[in-house]
Design a protein around this motif. Sequence first.
Motif, mmCIF file in Angstrom:
data_model
loop_
_atom_site.group_PDB
_atom_site.id
_atom_site.type_symbol
_atom_site.label_atom_id
_atom_site.label_comp_id
_atom_site.label_asym_id
_atom_site.label_seq_id
_atom_site.Cartn_x
_atom_site.Cartn_y
_atom_site.Cartn_z
ATOM 1 N N ARG A 19 -5.496 -11.829 30.096
ATOM 2 C CA ARG A 19 -6.519 -12.874 30.194
ATOM 3 C C ARG A 19 -7.874 -12.365 29.740
ATOM 4 N N GLY A 20 -8.585 -13.213 28.993
ATOM 5 C CA GLY A 20 -9.890 -12.840 28.479
ATOM 6 C C GLY A 20 -11.050 -13.515 29.182
ATOM 7 N N TYR A 21 -10.803 -14.283 30.248
ATOM 8 C CA TYR A 21 -11.876 -15.046 30.895
ATOM 9 C C TYR A 21 -11.456 -15.443 32.308
ATOM 10 N N GLY A 22 -12.410 -15.934 33.071
ATOM 11 C CA GLY A 22 -12.139 -16.546 34.369
ATOM 12 C C GLY A 22 -11.931 -15.575 35.510
ATOM 13 N N GLU A 23 -11.544 -16.141 36.635
ATOM 14 C CA GLU A 23 -11.367 -15.394 37.881
ATOM 15 C C GLU A 23 -10.347 -14.265 37.748
ATOM 16 N N PHE A 24 -9.326 -14.479 36.931
ATOM 17 C CA PHE A 24 -8.261 -13.486 36.789
ATOM 18 C C PHE A 24 -8.367 -12.704 35.476
ATOM 19 N N LYS A 25 -9.608 -12.604 34.931
ATOM 20 C CA LYS A 25 -9.844 -11.877 33.686
ATOM 21 C C LYS A 25 -9.229 -10.478 33.770
ATOM 22 N N ASP A 26 -8.643 -10.045 32.671
ATOM 23 C CA ASP A 26 -8.002 -8.740 32.507
ATOM 24 C C ASP A 26 -6.610 -8.662 33.129
ATOM 25 N N GLY A 27 -6.185 -9.683 33.858
ATOM 26 C CA GLY A 27 -4.830 -9.700 34.385
ATOM 27 C C GLY A 27 -3.836 -10.038 33.283
ATOM 28 N N TRP A 28 -2.601 -9.588 33.455
ATOM 29 C CA TRP A 28 -1.543 -9.861 32.477
ATOM 30 C C TRP A 28 -0.728 -11.059 32.933
ATOM 31 N N GLU A 29 -0.303 -11.865 31.967
ATOM 32 C CA GLU A 29 0.416 -13.094 32.264
ATOM 33 C C GLU A 29 1.258 -13.485 31.054
ATOM 34 N N PHE A 30 2.082 -14.488 31.264
ATOM 35 C CA PHE A 30 2.747 -15.137 30.143
ATOM 36 C C PHE A 30 1.873 -16.326 29.759
ATOM 37 N N PRO A 31 1.689 -16.600 28.475
ATOM 38 C CA PRO A 31 0.748 -17.634 28.052
ATOM 39 C C PRO A 31 1.189 -19.029 28.478
ATOM 40 N N GLY A 32 0.205 -19.896 28.662
ATOM 41 C CA GLY A 32 0.442 -21.280 29.066
ATOM 42 C C GLY A 32 -0.822 -21.848 29.657
ATOM 43 N N GLY A 33 -0.669 -22.869 30.500
ATOM 44 C CA GLY A 33 -1.857 -23.477 31.097
ATOM 45 C C GLY A 33 -1.540 -24.723 31.885
ATOM 46 N N LYS A 34 -2.597 -25.476 32.171
ATOM 47 C CA LYS A 34 -2.499 -26.672 33.016
ATOM 48 C C LYS A 34 -1.828 -27.828 32.282
#
Length: 120
Positions: A19-34
């Motif tokens: 993640r490049g932004y927000g509360e969880f910036k720098d965390g790793w995830e699988f891409p997606g969203g709302k």
Amino acid sequence: MQVVTALIINQNKVFATQRGYGEFKDGWEFPGGKIEPGETPEEALKREIQEELATEIQVEQPLTTVEYDYPTFHLSMQCFLCKVERGNLTLLEHEAAKWLSYDELDEDGVYLRRPDSPFF
């Protein structure tokens, strides 16, 4: 909060982003969203991947749904197995990306399991 995530598979590896932004910036995830009002989960996932990675995907099948209570909200995350149809997975919103082997994932293919791994 209703969200969708893509487990994009290629040559027995899955694509993860940082993640490049927000509360969880720098965390790793699988891409997606709302999921936006009026969208199906599959439509939301295709839109999110196009917006975040400039890539068209094929949503192949649902994998699992993760329910999790954060201190300030409840997350319901529908996870789908996907493949790239067109594009190069260009990072438009993320800081970094990596292709992970299956042994770096848990048995559901959703959470990254190694405590010493930088992916969690």
